[in-house]
Write a protein that holds these residues in place. Structure first.
Motif, PDB file in Angstrom:
ATOM      1  N   ASP A  84       0.843  -1.182   0.000  1.00 50.02           N
ATOM      2  CA  ASP A  84       0.000   0.000   0.000  1.00 50.02           C
ATOM      3  C   ASP A  84       0.888   1.244   0.000  1.00 50.02           C
ATOM      4  N   ARG A  85       0.588   2.170  -0.906  1.00 51.72           N
ATOM      5  CA  ARG A  85       1.275   3.457  -1.002  1.00 51.72           C
ATOM      6  C   ARG A  85       2.800   3.320  -1.037  1.00 51.72           C
ATOM      7  N   GLY A  86       3.259   2.305  -1.767  1.00 56.88           N
ATOM      8  CA  GLY A  86       4.690   2.144  -1.987  1.00 56.88           C
ATOM      9  C   GLY A  86       5.411   1.310  -0.950  1.00 56.88           C
ATOM     10  N   TYR A  87       4.715   0.771   0.039  1.00 55.71           N
ATOM     11  CA  TYR A  87       5.350  -0.040   1.085  1.00 55.71           C
ATOM     12  C   TYR A  87       4.780  -1.457   1.054  1.00 55.71           C
ATOM     13  N   THR A  88       5.647  -2.434   1.313  1.00 56.36           N
ATOM     14  CA  THR A  88       5.275  -3.845   1.223  1.00 56.36           C
ATOM     15  C   THR A  88       5.711  -4.594   2.477  1.00 56.36           C
ATOM     16  N   VAL A 128      12.969  -0.777   5.027  1.00 60.72           N
ATOM     17  CA  VAL A 128      12.821   0.441   5.814  1.00 60.72           C
ATOM     18  C   VAL A 128      13.462   0.209   7.183  1.00 60.72           C
ATOM     19  N   THR A 129      14.290   1.144   7.619  1.00 56.71           N
ATOM     20  CA  THR A 129      15.007   0.970   8.890  1.00 56.71           C
ATOM     21  C   THR A 129      14.690   2.048   9.921  1.00 56.71           C
ATOM     22  N   THR A 130      13.973   3.097   9.530  1.00 60.85           N
ATOM     23  CA  THR A 130      13.635   4.152  10.486  1.00 60.85           C
ATOM     24  C   THR A 130      12.127   4.363  10.506  1.00 60.85           C
ATOM     25  N   TYR A 131      11.584   4.476  11.703  1.00 63.19           N
ATOM     26  CA  TYR A 131      10.144   4.573  11.905  1.00 63.19           C
ATOM     27  C   TYR A 131       9.837   5.672  12.918  1.00 63.19           C
ATOM     28  N   LEU A 132       8.592   6.116  12.905  1.00 58.23           N
ATOM     29  CA  LEU A 132       8.118   7.065  13.907  1.00 58.23           C
ATOM     30  C   LEU A 132       7.300   6.302  14.947  1.00 58.23           C
ATOM     31  N   PRO A 133       7.611   6.455  16.227  1.00 61.21           N
ATOM     32  CA  PRO A 133       6.854   5.725  17.254  1.00 61.21           C
ATOM     33  C   PRO A 133       5.370   6.094  17.234  1.00 61.21           C
ATOM     34  N   GLU A 134       4.536   5.083  17.366  1.00 67.15           N
ATOM     35  CA  GLU A 134       3.094   5.275  17.474  1.00 67.15           C
ATOM     36  C   GLU A 134       2.613   4.389  18.608  1.00 67.15           C
ATOM     37  N   HIS A 135       1.889   4.968  19.567  1.00 63.94           N
ATOM     38  CA  HIS A 135       1.509   4.235  20.774  1.00 63.94           C
ATOM     39  C   HIS A 135       2.752   3.622  21.426  1.00 63.94           C
ATOM     40  N   GLU A 136       3.797   4.424  21.490  1.00 65.86           N
ATOM     41  CA  GLU A 136       5.042   4.115  22.207  1.00 65.86           C
ATOM     42  C   GLU A 136       5.911   3.048  21.545  1.00 65.86           C
ATOM     43  N   LYS A 137       5.543   2.547  20.365  1.00 65.41           N
ATOM     44  CA  LYS A 137       6.330   1.518  19.696  1.00 65.41           C
ATOM     45  C   LYS A 137       6.528   1.881  18.224  1.00 65.41           C
ATOM     46  N   ASP A 138       7.659   1.426  17.662  1.00 61.84           N
ATOM     47  CA  ASP A 138       7.929   1.674  16.250  1.00 61.84           C
ATOM     48  C   ASP A 138       7.038   0.832  15.341  1.00 61.84           C
ATOM     49  N   LEU A 139       6.652  -0.345  15.812  1.00 59.87           N
ATOM     50  CA  LEU A 139       5.804  -1.220  14.998  1.00 59.87           C
ATOM     51  C   LEU A 139       5.022  -2.159  15.918  1.00 59.87           C
ATOM     52  N   HIS A 140       3.759  -2.323  15.599  1.00 60.75           N
ATOM     53  CA  HIS A 140       2.895  -3.267  16.314  1.00 60.75           C
ATOM     54  C   HIS A 140       2.601  -4.430  15.374  1.00 60.75           C
ATOM     55  N   ASP A 154       6.664 -20.952  20.555  1.00 64.36           N
ATOM     56  CA  ASP A 154       7.463 -19.727  20.442  1.00 64.36           C
ATOM     57  C   ASP A 154       8.128 -19.659  19.060  1.00 64.36           C
ATOM     58  N   ALA A 155       7.320 -19.793  18.030  1.00 62.59           N
ATOM     59  CA  ALA A 155       7.823 -19.746  16.656  1.00 62.59           C
ATOM     60  C   ALA A 155       8.298 -18.335  16.320  1.00 62.59           C
ATOM     61  N   VAL A 156       9.503 -18.215  15.796  1.00 62.19           N
ATOM     62  CA  VAL A 156      10.056 -16.912  15.439  1.00 62.19           C
ATOM     63  C   VAL A 156       9.639 -16.565  14.014  1.00 62.19           C
ATOM     64  N   VAL A 157       8.974 -15.434  13.881  1.00 55.44           N
ATOM     65  CA  VAL A 157       8.532 -14.935  12.578  1.00 55.44           C
ATOM     66  C   VAL A 157       9.389 -13.726  12.222  1.00 55.44           C
ATOM     67  N   ARG A 158       9.954 -13.742  11.029  1.00 57.36           N
ATOM     68  CA  ARG A 158      10.795 -12.636  10.563  1.00 57.36           C
ATOM     69  C   ARG A 158      10.168 -12.014   9.326  1.00 57.36           C
ATOM     70  N   PHE A 159      10.299 -10.700   9.216  1.00 60.31           N
ATOM     71  CA  PHE A 159       9.729  -9.999   8.075  1.00 60.31           C
ATOM     72  C   PHE A 159      10.438  -8.669   7.885  1.00 60.31           C
ATOM     73  N   ARG A 160      10.204  -8.079   6.710  1.00 63.07           N
ATOM     74  CA  ARG A 160      10.731  -6.750   6.405  1.00 63.07           C
ATOM     75  C   ARG A 160       9.616  -5.864   5.868  1.00 63.07           C
ATOM     76  N   ILE A 161       9.777  -4.587   6.066  1.00 60.66           N
ATOM     77  CA  ILE A 161       8.952  -3.589   5.399  1.00 60.66           C
ATOM     78  C   ILE A 161       9.815  -2.989   4.300  1.00 60.66           C
ATOM     79  N   LEU A 162       9.378  -3.138   3.042  1.00 62.93           N
ATOM     80  CA  LEU A 162      10.144  -2.656   1.899  1.00 62.93           C
ATOM     81  C   LEU A 162       9.523  -1.383   1.344  1.00 62.93           C
ATOM     82  N   ASP A 163      10.378  -0.468   0.875  1.00 60.64           N
ATOM     83  CA  ASP A 163       9.870   0.752   0.264  1.00 60.64           C
ATOM     84  C   ASP A 163       9.623   0.524  -1.225  1.00 60.64           C
ATOM     85  N   ALA A 164       9.286   1.585  -1.952  1.00 60.45           N
ATOM     86  CA  ALA A 164       8.918   1.459  -3.359  1.00 60.45           C
ATOM     87  C   ALA A 164      10.063   0.939  -4.225  1.00 60.45           C
TER      88      ALA A 164
END
Length: 318
Positions: free
Chosen positions: A60-64, A92-104, A77-87
Protein backbone atom coordinates in the motif's frame (compact mmCIF):
# COMPACT_ATOMS: atom_id res chain seq x y z
CA UNK A 1 -12.14 5.56 -53.57
CA UNK A 2 -8.58 4.15 -53.30
CA UNK A 3 -6.72 3.54 -50.03
CA UNK A 4 -4.53 6.66 -50.34
CA UNK A 5 -7.60 8.87 -50.82
CA UNK A 6 -9.38 7.28 -47.85
CA UNK A 7 -6.34 7.82 -45.62
CA UNK A 8 -6.00 11.46 -46.71
CA UNK A 9 -9.68 12.08 -45.93
CA UNK A 10 -9.34 10.44 -42.53
CA UNK A 11 -6.25 12.54 -41.73
CA UNK A 12 -8.04 15.77 -42.66
CA UNK A 13 -11.03 14.82 -40.50
CA UNK A 14 -8.76 13.94 -37.58
CA UNK A 15 -6.94 17.27 -37.89
CA UNK A 16 -10.29 19.09 -37.80
CA UNK A 17 -11.32 17.21 -34.64
CA UNK A 18 -8.04 18.06 -32.90
CA UNK A 19 -8.33 21.69 -34.00
CA UNK A 20 -11.81 21.89 -32.49
CA UNK A 21 -10.61 20.27 -29.27
CA UNK A 22 -7.72 22.73 -28.96
CA UNK A 23 -10.02 25.68 -29.56
CA UNK A 24 -12.46 24.40 -26.94
CA UNK A 25 -9.63 23.90 -24.46
CA UNK A 26 -8.42 27.44 -25.02
CA UNK A 27 -11.89 28.75 -24.23
CA UNK A 28 -12.48 26.58 -21.17
CA UNK A 29 -8.98 26.75 -19.73
CA UNK A 30 -6.48 24.01 -18.85
CA UNK A 31 -7.60 20.70 -17.37
CA UNK A 32 -7.12 20.55 -13.59
CA UNK A 33 -3.96 18.77 -12.49
CA UNK A 34 -4.38 15.30 -10.95
CA UNK A 35 -4.35 15.16 -7.15
CA UNK A 36 -1.03 14.83 -5.39
CA UNK A 37 0.00 11.43 -4.13
CA UNK A 38 -0.57 12.40 -0.52
CA UNK A 39 -4.14 13.61 -1.10
CA UNK A 40 -6.90 11.44 0.30
CA UNK A 41 -8.56 11.13 -3.11
CA UNK A 42 -5.34 9.77 -4.58
CA UNK A 43 -5.71 6.52 -2.66
CA UNK A 44 -9.48 6.39 -2.21
CA UNK A 45 -10.26 6.50 -5.91
CA UNK A 46 -12.84 9.30 -5.99
CA UNK A 47 -13.98 12.14 -3.81
CA UNK A 48 -16.31 10.80 -1.16
CA UNK A 49 -15.30 7.18 -1.71
CA UNK A 50 -14.50 5.50 1.60
CA UNK A 51 -10.85 4.63 2.12
CA UNK A 52 -10.01 0.93 1.99
CA UNK A 53 -9.65 -0.44 5.54
CA UNK A 54 -6.16 -1.38 6.67
CA UNK A 55 -4.71 -4.86 6.62
CA UNK A 56 -6.37 -6.04 3.41
CA UNK A 57 -3.31 -5.40 1.24
CA UNK A 58 0.28 -6.59 1.47
CA UNK A 59 1.37 -3.49 -0.48
CA UNK A 60 0.00 0.00 0.00
CA UNK A 61 1.27 3.46 -1.00
CA UNK A 62 4.69 2.14 -1.99
CA UNK A 63 5.35 -0.04 1.08
CA UNK A 64 5.28 -3.84 1.22
CA UNK A 65 5.15 -6.36 4.07
CA UNK A 66 7.44 -9.27 3.13
CA UNK A 67 7.43 -12.37 5.35
CA UNK A 68 10.72 -14.26 5.33
CA UNK A 69 8.77 -17.53 5.29
CA UNK A 70 4.97 -17.60 4.84
CA UNK A 71 4.84 -21.21 6.10
CA UNK A 72 5.53 -22.00 9.76
CA UNK A 73 5.92 -25.14 11.84
CA UNK A 74 3.66 -25.36 14.90
CA UNK A 75 5.51 -24.21 18.03
CA UNK A 76 4.72 -22.24 21.21
CA UNK A 77 7.46 -19.73 20.44
CA UNK A 78 7.82 -19.75 16.66
CA UNK A 79 10.06 -16.91 15.44
CA UNK A 80 8.53 -14.93 12.58
CA UNK A 81 10.80 -12.64 10.56
CA UNK A 82 9.73 -10.00 8.07
CA UNK A 83 10.73 -6.75 6.40
CA UNK A 84 8.95 -3.59 5.40
CA UNK A 85 10.14 -2.66 1.90
CA UNK A 86 9.87 0.75 0.26
CA UNK A 87 8.92 1.46 -3.36
CA UNK A 88 12.46 0.63 -4.53
CA UNK A 89 12.47 -2.69 -2.68
CA UNK A 90 14.87 -1.52 0.03
CA UNK A 91 14.13 -2.41 3.67
CA UNK A 92 12.82 0.44 5.81
CA UNK A 93 15.01 0.97 8.89
CA UNK A 94 13.64 4.15 10.49
CA UNK A 95 10.14 4.57 11.90
CA UNK A 96 8.12 7.06 13.91
CA UNK A 97 6.85 5.72 17.25
CA UNK A 98 3.09 5.27 17.47
CA UNK A 99 1.51 4.23 20.77
CA UNK A 100 5.04 4.11 22.21
CA UNK A 101 6.33 1.52 19.70
CA UNK A 102 7.93 1.67 16.25
CA UNK A 103 5.80 -1.22 15.00
CA UNK A 104 2.90 -3.27 16.31
CA UNK A 105 2.49 -6.83 15.07
CA UNK A 106 -0.97 -8.39 15.38
CA UNK A 107 -1.52 -12.07 14.61
CA UNK A 108 -4.80 -13.95 14.57
CA UNK A 109 -6.08 -17.08 12.92
CA UNK A 110 -8.68 -16.48 10.23
CA UNK A 111 -11.42 -17.90 12.48
CA UNK A 112 -10.42 -15.24 15.09
CA UNK A 113 -8.65 -17.73 17.37
CA UNK A 114 -5.17 -17.19 18.82
CA UNK A 115 -5.07 -13.37 18.87
CA UNK A 116 -1.64 -11.94 19.76
CA UNK A 117 -0.26 -8.42 19.94
CA UNK A 118 3.54 -8.27 20.12
CA UNK A 119 6.32 -5.78 19.48
CA UNK A 120 9.12 -7.19 17.30
CA UNK A 121 12.78 -6.21 17.41
CA UNK A 122 14.50 -4.60 14.42
CA UNK A 123 18.06 -5.38 13.35
CA UNK A 124 20.42 -3.08 11.45
CA UNK A 125 19.56 -4.70 8.11
CA UNK A 126 15.86 -3.86 8.47
CA UNK A 127 14.57 -7.30 9.49
CA UNK A 128 11.94 -7.53 12.22
CA UNK A 129 11.75 -10.61 14.48
CA UNK A 130 9.00 -11.71 16.87
CA UNK A 131 8.09 -14.90 18.72
CA UNK A 132 4.48 -16.05 18.26
CA UNK A 133 2.51 -18.86 19.83
CA UNK A 134 1.66 -20.96 16.78
CA UNK A 135 0.78 -24.20 18.53
CA UNK A 136 -2.58 -24.30 16.73
CA UNK A 137 -2.37 -25.00 13.01
CA UNK A 138 -4.30 -23.05 10.42
CA UNK A 139 -4.36 -19.92 8.28
CA UNK A 140 -3.22 -16.83 10.17
CA UNK A 141 -3.30 -13.18 9.20
CA UNK A 142 -0.47 -11.01 10.47
CA UNK A 143 -0.78 -7.22 10.54
CA UNK A 144 2.09 -4.76 10.70
CA UNK A 145 0.88 -1.41 12.07
CA UNK A 146 3.54 1.30 11.69
CA UNK A 147 4.54 4.76 10.46
CA UNK A 148 7.71 4.84 8.33
CA UNK A 149 9.86 7.93 8.78
CA UNK A 150 8.50 10.44 6.25
CA UNK A 151 5.67 8.12 5.20
CA UNK A 152 1.98 7.53 5.93
CA UNK A 153 0.33 5.68 8.81
CA UNK A 154 -0.07 2.14 7.46
CA UNK A 155 -1.42 -1.28 8.35
CA UNK A 156 -0.26 -4.01 5.98
CA UNK A 157 -1.43 -7.63 6.13
CA UNK A 158 -0.02 -10.96 4.98
CA UNK A 159 -1.04 -14.61 5.30
CA UNK A 160 0.96 -17.03 7.45
CA UNK A 161 0.22 -20.74 7.11
CA UNK A 162 0.87 -23.08 10.04
CA UNK A 163 1.04 -26.75 9.09
CA UNK A 164 -1.20 -29.33 10.78
CA UNK A 165 -4.85 -30.15 11.35
CA UNK A 166 -7.01 -27.05 11.26
CA UNK A 167 -9.63 -27.18 14.06
CA UNK A 168 -11.94 -24.47 12.77
CA UNK A 169 -13.82 -22.64 15.53
CA UNK A 170 -17.15 -20.83 14.91
CA UNK A 171 -17.30 -17.11 15.65
CA UNK A 172 -18.64 -16.65 19.21
CA UNK A 173 -22.10 -15.06 19.34
CA UNK A 174 -22.50 -11.42 20.34
CA UNK A 175 -22.73 -10.70 24.08
CA UNK A 176 -22.28 -7.67 26.32
CA UNK A 177 -19.71 -9.06 28.77
CA UNK A 178 -16.34 -10.75 28.33
CA UNK A 179 -14.60 -12.62 31.16
CA UNK A 180 -10.84 -12.87 31.63
CA UNK A 181 -10.05 -14.82 34.81
CA UNK A 182 -11.40 -12.84 37.76
CA UNK A 183 -11.97 -9.81 35.52
CA UNK A 184 -15.12 -8.95 33.59
CA UNK A 185 -15.35 -6.30 30.89
CA UNK A 186 -18.66 -4.75 29.82
CA UNK A 187 -19.12 -3.08 26.46
CA UNK A 188 -21.50 -0.14 26.01
CA UNK A 189 -22.24 1.88 22.90
CA UNK A 190 -23.66 1.65 19.40
CA UNK A 191 -21.71 1.77 16.15
CA UNK A 192 -23.34 2.77 12.87
CA UNK A 193 -21.57 2.04 9.56
CA UNK A 194 -19.58 4.97 8.22
CA UNK A 195 -19.80 7.18 11.31
CA UNK A 196 -17.33 7.42 14.22
CA UNK A 197 -18.93 6.43 17.52
CA UNK A 198 -17.74 6.07 21.12
CA UNK A 199 -17.51 2.62 22.72
CA UNK A 200 -16.85 2.34 26.46
CA UNK A 201 -15.38 -0.81 27.98
CA UNK A 202 -15.73 -1.04 31.77
CA UNK A 203 -13.34 -3.26 33.73
CA UNK A 204 -14.34 -4.98 36.98
CA UNK A 205 -12.51 -7.44 39.17
CA UNK A 206 -14.64 -9.85 41.20
CA UNK A 207 -17.56 -7.54 40.53
CA UNK A 208 -15.86 -4.37 41.80
CA UNK A 209 -14.89 -1.50 39.45
CA UNK A 210 -11.17 -1.29 38.73
CA UNK A 211 -10.06 2.31 39.30
CA UNK A 212 -6.30 1.83 39.12
CA UNK A 213 -5.65 0.58 35.60
CA UNK A 214 -2.04 0.93 34.52
CA UNK A 215 -0.97 2.69 31.32
CA UNK A 216 -0.42 0.42 28.34
CA UNK A 217 0.93 1.77 25.05
CA UNK A 218 0.18 5.34 26.07
CA UNK A 219 -3.41 4.68 27.16
CA UNK A 220 -5.40 2.73 29.74
CA UNK A 221 -6.29 0.21 27.06
CA UNK A 222 -5.51 -0.74 23.47
CA UNK A 223 -8.35 -1.92 21.21
CA UNK A 224 -8.03 -3.82 17.92
CA UNK A 225 -11.13 -4.34 15.76
CA UNK A 226 -11.28 -6.79 12.83
CA UNK A 227 -14.13 -7.35 10.39
CA UNK A 228 -15.01 -11.04 10.57
CA UNK A 229 -15.77 -11.49 6.87
CA UNK A 230 -12.35 -10.47 5.56
CA UNK A 231 -10.23 -9.43 8.61
CA UNK A 232 -10.18 -5.76 7.63
CA UNK A 233 -8.22 -3.92 10.32
CA UNK A 234 -9.86 -0.88 11.88
CA UNK A 235 -7.91 1.97 13.41
CA UNK A 236 -9.37 2.61 16.86
CA UNK A 237 -8.36 5.60 18.94
CA UNK A 238 -8.66 5.94 22.74
CA UNK A 239 -10.15 9.12 24.14
CA UNK A 240 -7.72 10.86 26.47
CA UNK A 241 -4.48 9.53 27.86
CA UNK A 242 -2.83 8.94 31.25
CA UNK A 243 -1.58 12.10 32.90
CA UNK A 244 -3.76 14.53 30.95
CA UNK A 245 -5.57 15.58 34.12
CA UNK A 246 -8.92 14.44 32.74
CA UNK A 247 -8.78 10.74 31.88
CA UNK A 248 -9.43 8.48 34.88
CA UNK A 249 -7.57 5.15 35.26
CA UNK A 250 -10.78 3.16 35.03
CA UNK A 251 -13.12 1.58 35.35
CA UNK A 252 -14.25 2.82 31.91
CA UNK A 253 -12.04 3.06 28.83
CA UNK A 254 -13.60 4.92 25.89
CA UNK A 255 -12.57 4.53 22.26
CA UNK A 256 -13.72 6.10 19.01
CA UNK A 257 -14.59 3.39 16.50
CA UNK A 258 -15.38 3.77 12.80
CA UNK A 259 -16.77 0.71 11.00
CA UNK A 260 -16.78 0.73 7.19
CA UNK A 261 -19.82 -1.54 6.86
CA UNK A 262 -22.49 -3.51 8.66
CA UNK A 263 -21.62 -7.03 9.77
CA UNK A 264 -19.81 -8.93 12.50
CA UNK A 265 -16.59 -7.64 14.02
CA UNK A 266 -14.21 -9.08 16.56
CA UNK A 267 -12.85 -6.72 19.23
CA UNK A 268 -9.73 -7.38 21.31
CA UNK A 269 -9.12 -5.15 24.33
CA UNK A 270 -5.67 -5.23 25.94
CA UNK A 271 -5.57 -3.69 29.42
CA UNK A 272 -2.94 -3.70 32.15
CA UNK A 273 -3.59 -4.23 35.84
CA UNK A 274 -1.36 -5.65 38.56
CA UNK A 275 1.56 -5.46 36.09
CA UNK A 276 -0.13 -8.03 33.82
CA UNK A 277 -1.59 -7.35 30.36
CA UNK A 278 -4.85 -9.20 29.77
CA UNK A 279 -7.03 -9.45 26.66
CA UNK A 280 -10.84 -9.33 26.63
CA UNK A 281 -12.48 -10.54 23.41
CA UNK A 282 -15.87 -9.52 22.02
CA UNK A 283 -18.00 -10.22 18.98
CA UNK A 284 -19.78 -7.04 17.91
CA UNK A 285 -22.65 -7.09 15.43
CA UNK A 286 -23.14 -3.81 13.59
CA UNK A 287 -26.57 -3.43 12.03
CA UNK A 288 -27.15 -1.57 8.75
CA UNK A 289 -28.08 2.09 8.99
CA UNK A 290 -31.85 1.68 8.59
CA UNK A 291 -32.39 5.41 8.01
CA UNK A 292 -29.98 5.54 5.08
CA UNK A 293 -31.41 2.29 3.67
CA UNK A 294 -34.94 3.71 3.77
CA UNK A 295 -33.86 6.91 2.04
CA UNK A 296 -32.03 4.99 -0.66
CA UNK A 297 -35.09 2.78 -1.24
CA UNK A 298 -37.45 5.76 -1.59
CA UNK A 299 -35.04 7.94 -3.55
CA UNK A 300 -34.70 10.60 -0.87
CA UNK A 301 -31.62 12.81 -1.08
CA UNK A 302 -28.67 11.67 1.01
CA UNK A 303 -27.71 13.39 4.22
CA UNK A 304 -24.29 14.62 5.32
CA UNK A 305 -21.79 12.00 6.45
CA UNK A 306 -22.51 10.87 9.99
CA UNK A 307 -26.01 12.44 10.16
CA UNK A 308 -28.32 9.59 11.05
CA UNK A 309 -31.94 10.20 11.83
CA UNK A 310 -32.89 6.81 13.25
CA UNK A 311 -31.60 5.28 16.45
CA UNK A 312 -29.69 2.08 15.56
CA UNK A 313 -30.12 -1.14 17.47
CA UNK A 314 -27.87 -1.58 20.55
CA UNK A 315 -24.49 -3.22 20.00
CA UNK A 316 -23.96 -6.74 21.34
CA UNK A 317 -20.52 -8.05 22.25
CA UNK A 318 -18.73 -11.01 23.70
Amino acid sequence: MNTATKFAGFALGLAAVFGLALATGALLGPEPAPPAAHDTEAHTGQAGTPEIPGGLMVTDRGYTLRLENPIATPAPDAVVRFRILDAEGAPVTTYLPEHEKDLHLIAVRRDMVGYQHVHPTLDAAGTWSAALDLTRAGEYRVFADFVPNGGPDLTLGADLRVAGDYDVTPLPPPATVATVGEYSVTLEGTVTPGAPAPLTLTVRRDGRPVTDLQPYLGAYGHLVALRAADLAYLHVHPQGHPGDGVTAPGPGITFEVSAPSAGDYRLFLDFRHGDVVRTAEFTLHIAPDTADSAEAEHGAPGRPHGDHGATPAPAHTH
